[in-house]
Design an enzyme around this catalytic site. Structure first.
Site, PDB file in Angstrom:
ATOM      1  CE  LYS A  91      -1.795   2.790   2.982  1.00 47.18           C
ATOM      2  NZ  LYS A  91      -1.867   4.006   2.160  1.00 47.18           N
ATOM      3  CD  GLU A  98      13.441   0.766   9.546  1.00 46.50           C
ATOM      4  OE1 GLU A  98      13.793   1.693  10.302  1.00 46.50           O
ATOM      5  OE2 GLU A  98      14.086  -0.277   9.419  1.00 46.50           O
ATOM      6  CB  CYS A 152      12.788   8.783   9.277  1.00 45.81           C
ATOM      7  SG  CYS A 152      13.428   7.704   8.008  1.00 45.81           S
ATOM      8  CD  GLU A 191       9.855  12.093  12.283  1.00 49.02           C
ATOM      9  OE1 GLU A 191       8.748  11.603  12.451  1.00 49.02           O
ATOM     10  OE2 GLU A 191      10.783  11.509  11.695  1.00 49.02           O
TER      11      GLU A 191
END
Ligand code: TAP
Length: 455
Positions: A155, A230, A264, A357
């Protein structure tokens, strides 16, 4: 009624394409087809499976410019980065194409018989991909999964489905059966959730936010489903006084503003030793102001737009009136989801500017006193994905590398990703490793067989 999703070019806000969203029922049907295709795919002779993966890699290579241009339109990536990303898919496929013939078991000495271990494929693997690196992250899941003999349902992120759809076409043209590798554009809450709950999906590989990652892990617990995660990062870029400051300052913008900070591994916290803090900031300012922001299709552009209007609003919310902005570069006015490269000087590591983040082109700079202080600040976060250390002292480089709680360290560099070395996070940055030899083991189960030879 069939639902569709308009894919927007983030640099122009124009519609690039319209993609039909896969429903929950269609997802179930795709998973059933993938499960049916599994026995034949795992039985393909290792050399033949390897050849198919190499042909897929060659097809990606032949289509590289088209894939890269598609990613410029869909994700707003600079053309240079997009070419690297398509090339990474090719290289990852070649790397794992070497695996089927080398995936062996062991024979362990036992009394009274023979003991054999086998590396068995799992079955159907569901791969859930984010919008920030649609091509490479997809391949880090599907390439080792297919190489080990699993079938794959994938996906892509709703915002960035186009290159994944193209990769599936290339795979099928290369001879990989359609039911062995299926791409299902759709919503996370629909398609992604079926990967988590459907009993025929034996493993979920998820890359994205830590928040959704936790939900995936909790959902997989019900069936003890295998999972690789992750997740996010708030990565430290530690600059010691003995470093080559010119080099560290010149590299810092690339370390955080590449892909507009939507990475990331972005080194979004620069920790600088107090004694060289002022000098480092003097060097950093022209490097940041020099970042070329604009048309991602232009070869000279270094930073493109953010992915969406909503994401830019989130990034903007970190800079209210009076925010501690040290300096800020320029970005086009619009249309497009532009945001200038920005350097901030928050009060401490737990300030949201230094702790969250943000996933945008905002970098926090903070001073530290000594090595112990630098390590404590680097580790004062729930994340643990990557970090950089700038020093000329080899002993310090090794000491600090060992002490920082992160999966991917670079010394005098920001490089985090090489497809033949392991990649992944400590703490809330993830679970398991992708890439390199470690990833392959994550797509197999070890089976032990004892044969009584005593009669
Ligand atoms: P997420 O919401 O985590 O989405 C990542 C992927 O998971 C997408 O394909 C998404 O589908 C899917 N998904 C969402 N909810 C799901 C669910 N309940 N079950 C199964 N799949 C689900 O990330 P985002 O919204 O795109 O970005 C939000 C923040 O996450 C960013 O600001 C950033 O901080 C972080 N992020 C981190 C990374 C990496 S590499 N660490 C990557 C992207 C984002 P849809 O696209 O349909 O929602």
């Amino acid at each position: 009624m069939t639902a569709t999703f308009d894919v927007i070019n983030p640099a122009t806000e124009q519609v690039v394409d319209s993609v039909r969203l896969v429903t929950a029922e269609e997802t179930d049907a795709a998973i059933a087809r993938a499960a049916k295709a599994f026995p034949a795919w795992r039985a393909v002779a290792p050399g033949d499976r390897a050849r198919l993966l190499r042909r897929f890699a060659d097809a990606v290579d032949a289509d590289l410019e088209n894939l890269a241009r598609l990613e410029v339109l869909n994700a707003g990536h600079t053309i240079g980065n997009a070419r690297w990303e398509a090339g990474n898919v090719r290289d990852v496929l070649h790397y794992y194409a070497a695996a089927p013939e080398r995936l062996t078991g062991r024979q362990i000495p036992v009394p009274g018989g023979v003991d054999l271990t086998f590396a068995e494929p799992l079955g159907v693997v569901g791969v859930i991909v984010p919008w920030n690196f649609p091509m490479p992250i997809a391949s880090w899941g599907f390439a080792p999964a297919l190489a080990a003999g699993n079938t794959v349902v994938l996906k892509p992120a709703e915002l960035t489905p186009l290159t994944a759809v193209r990769l599936a076409e290339l795979a099928h043209q290369a001879g990989i059966p359609e039911d062995v590798f299926q791409v299902l554009p759709g919503k996370g809450s629909v398609v992604g959730q079926r990967f988590v709950t459907h009993p025929l999906v034996r493993k979920v590989v998820f890359t994205g936010s830590t928040e959704v990652g936790k939900q995936i892990m909790a959902g997989c617990a019900d069936q003890v489903k295998r999972v690789t995660l992750e997740l996010g990062g708030k990565n430290a870029n530690i600059v010691f006084a003995d470093a080559d400051l010119e080099k560290a300052a010149a590299a810092a913008p690339y370390g955080v503003f590449d892909n507009a900070g939507q990475d990331c591994c972005a080194r979004s916290r620069i920790l600088v030793q107090k004694s060289v803090y002022d000098r480092f900031m003097e060097l950093l300012e022209p490097a940041v102001l020099g970042v070329v922001v604009g048309d991602p299709g232009d070869e000279k552009t270094e930073m493109g737009p953010l992915i969406s209007h909503g994401h830019r609003a989130k990034v903007r919310s970190y800079l209210p009136e009076g925010a501690p902005i040290a300096f800020q570069g320029k970005a086009p006015d619009g249309p497009g989801y532009w945001f200038p490269p920005t350097v901030v000087t928050p009060s401490g590591v737990r300030d949201p500017l230094a702790a969250d983040e943000i996933f945008g082109p905002i970098v926090a700079v903070l001073p530290f006193a000594d090595e112990a202080d630098a390590i404590a600040m680097a580790n004062d976060t729930d994340y643990g994905l990557s970090a950089s250390i700038w020093t000329r002292d080899v002993g310090r480089a090794l000491r600090v590398s060992r002490a920082v709680e992160a999966g991917n360290l670079s010394v005098n560099s920001h490089s985090s990703v090489r497809y033949w070395t392991p990649f992944g996070g400590f703490k809330q940055s993830g679970l398991g490793r992708e890439l390199g030899p470690d990833a392959l083991a994550a797509f197999t189960e070890t089976k032990n067989v004892f044969i009584d030879t005593e009669g």
